[in-house]
Each structure stands twice: as C-alpha cells, then as structure tokens.
Enzyme design. Structure first.
Site, short mmCIF file in Angstrom:
data_model
loop_
_atom_site.label_atom_id
_atom_site.label_comp_id
_atom_site.label_asym_id
_atom_site.label_seq_id
_atom_site.Cartn_x
_atom_site.Cartn_y
_atom_site.Cartn_z
N LYS A 47 0.97 -1.52 0.38
CA LYS A 47 -0.60 0.23 -0.08
C LYS A 47 1.25 1.28 0.29
CE LYS A 47 -4.23 1.61 1.75
NZ LYS A 47 -5.59 1.12 3.34
N GLU B 46 -19.83 -6.24 10.18
CA GLU B 46 -20.65 -5.05 10.99
C GLU B 46 -21.95 -6.04 11.49
OE1 GLU B 46 -19.18 -2.82 8.02
OE2 GLU B 46 -19.75 -4.53 7.37
N ARG C 64 -25.74 -3.00 6.57
CA ARG C 64 -25.56 -5.12 6.49
C ARG C 64 -25.37 -5.41 7.65
NH1 ARG C 64 -19.47 -4.48 3.74
NH2 ARG C 64 -18.83 -2.82 5.29
#
Length: 615
Positions: free
Chosen positions: A280, A364, A392
C-alpha cells in the site's frame, strides 16, 4: 508535476515492451500523486495496484469482460486506463468523476463497489449468467484492502469454489484495510507468503509433462506425488479446500509475471484464486511510511506529503473522549468497531483500554451479533459504526439485539450527507430502518455537548437497545444542551427537525422574521419514540407544520408525525423537505444540500409555499 496527459489505448498497450509498460507504471503513479494531492481521495491503495491493474487490462478487455473491484476505491488506475484521465481534476466533486466504479459513468465499470466484500458473490452471479445465456466473456474480481475480513466474501468463495464456474478472484494482499488487517485470515496469508516455493515447482512440473509424449497421462498418474509435494512445501490452502485452483503468491510489481499468470488462470477454465502481494502506498515514500494516513487523504503537498492541519471531526472526537471517560467509570463498558477505529474516534480508548476494544474487521453483522452476546452476559457494548455500514447489520439488529431488548448502544457516525464518497456512503437510510426496530431508542444530538450527555445516558441510564446518530464534522450555531424542545417561540408556523439540521431551520426562522412571520422552532432530541404531544401542542397554536430531515422519505419522521396529528384530529397545513425516494450523488455536503433543497434557501422556498395556504 505530473506530465502524463494521455493514456495509450488497449491496442497500443498490447504492443508495448516490458520497459515501456514499467515506464507507464511510473507515470501513472506520478499522475496519481499529483492529481490526488489537488483533489483529495484514496491514494495509498491505488498506488499499490498500478502494475496489477495494468496487467488486468492487458489480459482482459474491460469493455467486454467483467472486472470487479472490491473495495472500489482501488479503481483509480482502472479509470485512468479507460479514458477518464481528463476528468480526474474533478475527482469526487459534484458532477465530476466518482471515487468508485459506477456503471452509469462508463461501460468499463462492471458494477458499483462502495462497500466491501461483495465482489466474489457478484462475480459468481455474472459467471453463472454467462453460462446460462451462452455468452463469451471473462469474469475477474480484484479483492483487497481488507474486503476478505468480511463474512460475505466467504459466502461467495464457498459457493464459487463449489460451482466450477470459470472465474478469477485476484487477492490483493497488502496486509491492510485502512489499518492493518485483523483475524485468522490475516495470519493464514502470512503463512502462505512465507512458503512461496510450491507454485514454482507446480509450473515447472506442468511444463515438463507437456513436452514429453504421454505427458497428459503422466500428469494424471503423478497427481498424488504433486499433492504430496504441495503439502510438504505449503500445505493445502483454505482456498483450495473451497474448490479454487490456487496460484501464488506473486510479486504485485512484476508486471510480466502477473500477465503470464492471469493468462494461465484464464486457460484453467475453473474457479481460480491468484494471490498477489502488493504494498500500500507503493512508489510514494510518504504513503509507504503512513499508508493509513494516505488511505483517504485531503489535498496535500506532493513534494513532502504534508497536509494542512485537519479540520477536527468534532463529533467523532467527542464520542471517543466520552467513551474513554465512561470506560474509566464503568468496567463493563466496551467498544466494538468494524475496521474503523481511527475514523470513529476510538484511538484513545484503544490505548487506555486495549482489552475492551474489539476490532472485528469489515464485518458489521458479526460486530452487532457479538455485541448482543456481550450484552446478554452483562457487558455494556458500544458499537461504533458509520451509518452507511450499519445497513449491513439490519437483520442482526432485529433478531439478535431487538428481539431480546438487549442493552447494546449503537454510535452511528457519519449520519446524513457525508460528501465526496457519494451514493454508497451517505448516512441517509438509518432514520427509516432504525425506527422500525421495536423497543429501540434513537437519539439525535445537535452538538458535541448533547452527544456527551446522550452517550452517558445511553450507556449508564437506559437499559434497552439505543442508537445515537450524529454527522461528520462539528457544531453549527445551535449551542443549547439540555433545554426544552421549543427553541424559538412563534405563532405562524412550526418548524421542526433534529440533529444539526436544526441550524438551517433556526436560520430560516430569522429570515422569516424579517418578513413579519413568527416561526416556532421545535427540536427533537429523540426520534424514536416521537414526542407527539409537544408537536401537537405547537401545531395547535400555529396551524402549520414544516419538517426538515437529512434522510430519505421512506420511514422519515415527518410522515409519522403527519399521520399521528391526523389521527388525533389536529388540523394543520403541512410541508416537508428531505432527500425523497432517490440516491444522492457525490460532492461536498454544502453543495449537496443546495442541490437537494436542504440548505436555508431551499427550506425557505418550501416554508413560504406552506405559508401561502390556509390550514
């Protein structure tokens, strides 16, 4: 200064030498740094997938093949390679380029992808549609940035591996979501990375058997030997157990090798998982050093990576500080987050109470169900989650929390219009779905003082499911905390709202006073249950009611109030302003409020229309 002005067409790219492709990768990185430094956006994840995305476009034709990105913020290079370089100057701005794949924006965007972990499921659906309809295209899903910490990803992998459908899952393994990944998968991938020798032996063995007479038969006869060697070198991966042909790991900067393996994966004509190791922030030292800071970054100085002092996200910071104090007072208080510890303001809490902070990854539903278990056994869990991601966990809220009336506190951050991330990230649906849950209390602070007060009440005083919704950003002109619901007395019309939207109604009331209209302003601290008595008393006096909400129309407060007043026989003229039955695009919140009629001018227009009619 980036000099890249034009991206070669795919036909041109296919004629490029390896050296030309590597040079283009350098130019793409320079362009991304320069462009995102002006507009802000998701930088570190895109810098990590430059070579990988280019290799995908060399192997696949994105106008025909279906390329999926999970999470979609790692799609900037894909957008550049598909003719959108000139639009990057307005990235994530109103009317400009979206920060995520968007099929309405380009035929090259196969699917929208603002939330994590759905790409494998979508890819399998597309592959099955291809098979049933007799079509001819490839399906590949680039999955990374923590998406594989979400449970939906495993539902998709489990089904896809067993399906036998030709599709390719490309695992972008950078060890990160926004912050370092957590959980068992992260440890499993580390083990695979440590033992990369098997795939080289596998490829060499395949080449050898293809070159000799009877090689196909020999390949079958020695299959057991191959499996033995595989288990000795790396063991069977979880992906192979699911039915995938596993390839990798491979260096994400080796564009030649990536292209070869993607072509090989296509030829296998079965479910394939290609494991790619990326970094990253790759190629830009500040982002490599601080990939979490450059995950989503505001405009910055590209020469140094420095950003202006950030505007304090006051509500999140206040939530985090109040949580830290509550935890010091009450040992049963704990915090649950779904890969959003910094964003929800929980860094200080985590530092002081590391054993009471549970980061479950991008999961979640699991977060809410686990919180239900914590509450059932005597803890006081506070689930810190963005409004758009709480969607969600709706079933878990109804079934695991609501049905037993458990004392789970939901800190619903980023409520209302959030801004540049657009349709997939606005917190404009929670008012409707949270108010459906029996027994849940829904609190709406309008400033930081009220958030402190309401969070303390939710944690220490209430004993039921509680949600506290608050926006991104800081306070407006409204400063009162703990006063009554009527903020301004009036006789001509009742203006009602909750949360920070009350600031726009107070401003509208000031403007109306200049015209001789005395508006009564009512603020609801709680929108489930509703204080209909107070509203009815005000409307009985004014004869008119106007309700403003930064939420969609379905399930809004206004509709319930209008119905309740009608059932009580309270005559009044009514009006409302909200986001209607639509998704709201990306752009700065102030711009979106103006465009949707939720700023002062827009509200005044509707209020004056209500005033023109007699009750």
């Amino acid at each position: 200064m980036a000099v890249l002005k034009r991206i070669p067409t795919r036909e041109e790219l296919l004629r490029y030498s390896e050296q030309q492709l590597l040079a283009l990768c350098g130019e793409l990185r320079a362009f991304l740094v320069d462009s995102v430094s002006r507009t802000g956006g998701h930088l570190a994840s895109n810098l990590g997938v430059v070579e990988l995305t280019l290799a995908m476009h060399l192997v696949f034709d994105s106008a025909v093949d279906r390329l999926l990105f999970d999470v979609g913020h790692q799609s900037y290079v894909h957008k550049l390679l598909t003719g959108r370089i000139q639009q990057f100057g307005h990235l994530r701005g109103y009317g400009g380029l979206a920060g995520f794949p968007k099929p309405s924006e380009s035929e090259h965007d196969a699917f929208i992808a603002g939330h994590a972990s759905d790409a494998v499921s979508v890819a399998l659906g597309m592959a099955r549609a291809r098979t049933r309809l007799g079509a001819d295209y490839q399906v590949a899903a680039l999955v990374g940035d923590g998406a594989m910490t979400g449970g939906l990803c495993y539902e998709g992998l489990n089904d896809a591996g067993a399906s036998g459908e030709p599709l390719i899952v490309i695992l972008n393994d950078n060890g990160m979501s926004i912050t370092p990944n957590v959980g068992g998968l992260s440890r499993h991938l580390k083990l695979i990375r440590a033992k990369p020798g098997y795939f080289g032996i596998k490829m060499a063995y395949r080449r050898c058997t293809q070159k000799i007479p009877g090689g196909k038969a020999l390949y079958g006869l020695t299959h057991r030997l191959k499996n033995y060697l595989k288990r000795r070198l790396v063991g069977v991966t979880m992906f192979e157990e699911m039915g995938f042909s596993y390839i990798g790991p491979v260096d994400g900067r080796d564009i030649k090798r990536l292209t070869e393996l993607l072509k090989y994966a296509k030829d296998l004509r079965c479910p394939v998982l290609l494991h790619v190791i990326t970094k990253k922030g790759c190629g830009y030292p500040p982002a490599e050093r601080e990939p979490d800071r450059f995950h989503s970054v505001p405009p910055f100085d590209p020469a140094t990576g420095t950003t202006p002092p950030p505007k304090p996200d006051a509500f999140s910071a206040t939530f985090g500080e109040t949580m830290r104090r509550l935890a010091a007072e009450e040992p049963r208080v704990c915090a649950v987050t779904a890969a959003m510890q910094p964003g929800t303001g929980l860094d200080a809490f985590a530092a002081d109470f590391p054993d009471r902070l549970f980061d479950v990854g991008i999961a979640e539903g699991h977060a809410v169900s686990m919180a239900a278990g914590l509450a059932k056994q005597g803890m006081i869990p506070v689930v810190a989650v963005y409004s758009t991601f709480l969607q969600r966990a709706y079933d878990m809220l109804l079934h695991d929390v609501g049905l037993l009336g458990l004392h789970v506190v939901l800190a619903v951050d980023r409520a209302g219009l959030v801004g540049e991330d657009g349709e997939t990230h606005h917190g404009v649906f929670d008012v409707g779905y949270l108010r459906q849950i029996p027994g849940l209390r829904l609190l709406c602070p309008a400033n930081q003082a009220e958030l402190r007060q309401m969070l303390r009440r939710a944690v220490l005083e209430l004993n039921c499911p509680v949600a506290i919704r608050y926006p991104k950003g800081g306070d407006g002109p409204y400063q009162s905390a703990g006063g009554g619901p009527v903020l301004r007395e009036g006789r001509d019309i009742t203006l009602l709202s909750y949360g920070t939207t009350i600031n726009f109604l107070l401003e509208a009331a000031e403007r109306l006073a200049l015209d001789g209209v005395q508006a009564e302003v009512v603020k609801l601290d709680e929108i489930k249950p509703l204080d209909v008595d107070t509203v009815a008393a005000s409307v009985t006096k004014t004869g008119r009611l106007f309700v403003a909400e930064e939420a969609v129309d379905a399930g809004c407060v206004a509709n319930e109030l209008f119905s309740a007043l009608t059932l009580r026989g309270v005559p009044c003229r009514v009006g409302k302003a909200n986001l209607g039955d639509a998704y709201t695009t990306h752009g700065k919140p102030e711009c979106l409020r103006r465009e949707t009629g939720l700023d002062c001018e827009g509200l005044l227009k509707i209020i004056r229309e209500v005033m023109r009619h007699e009750a």
